[in-house]
Write a protein that holds these residues in place. Sequence first.
Motif: not given
Length: 190
Positions: A52-57, A71-82
Amino acid sequence: MESLVIPVLILLAVAAGVLLAARALSRRRASAGAASAAPAVSSADLARQAAGKLSEDEHRRLYALIAQGQAMAAIKLYYEATGDGLRASRDAVGALAAHPQPYRGPEAVPAAAEDDDDDEPQRFPYRYRAIASKGDVTREVSSNMLNDEIYGRIRTLARNGDTEAAATALTRHSDISMKQAREFIELLDD
């Protein structure tokens, strides 16, 4: 008497080491007990909240990274997005990988969502590949209605001898025929 001095010193050193280790362990348990006193959120609920915290993109890119095993790149993306902390981002990405969530839009995600039934298959924003092989025979099922949890239930049914129920569940969550599902399930039988 002098021959006992060295063994007694060694015994005292070992006893002191054991006491220090016991004290450190009790402190660690006490701090872990205080941390676990916070209300526990199930992994599926955490995945719903995180999605719910993420945009569609961001949602699409995050699941692409998870599917690629980054996984590390996914964590970084989530960290930066939220803007959540690093540990919270790691936990959220782990929950999203374990419990895939469709993109639901900017509306609020309910805190206590109802349990999903197996009756109505849910479509996920990615394709899940299940592969079974025995000897030279290999079968693959690719579907956006499968995930690890559903496939795990199908494998459990097959291993428990309920191959018909496993084949039925597989056809409900994929676009294969019952004959193809039975052939696939036969390969799962270990």
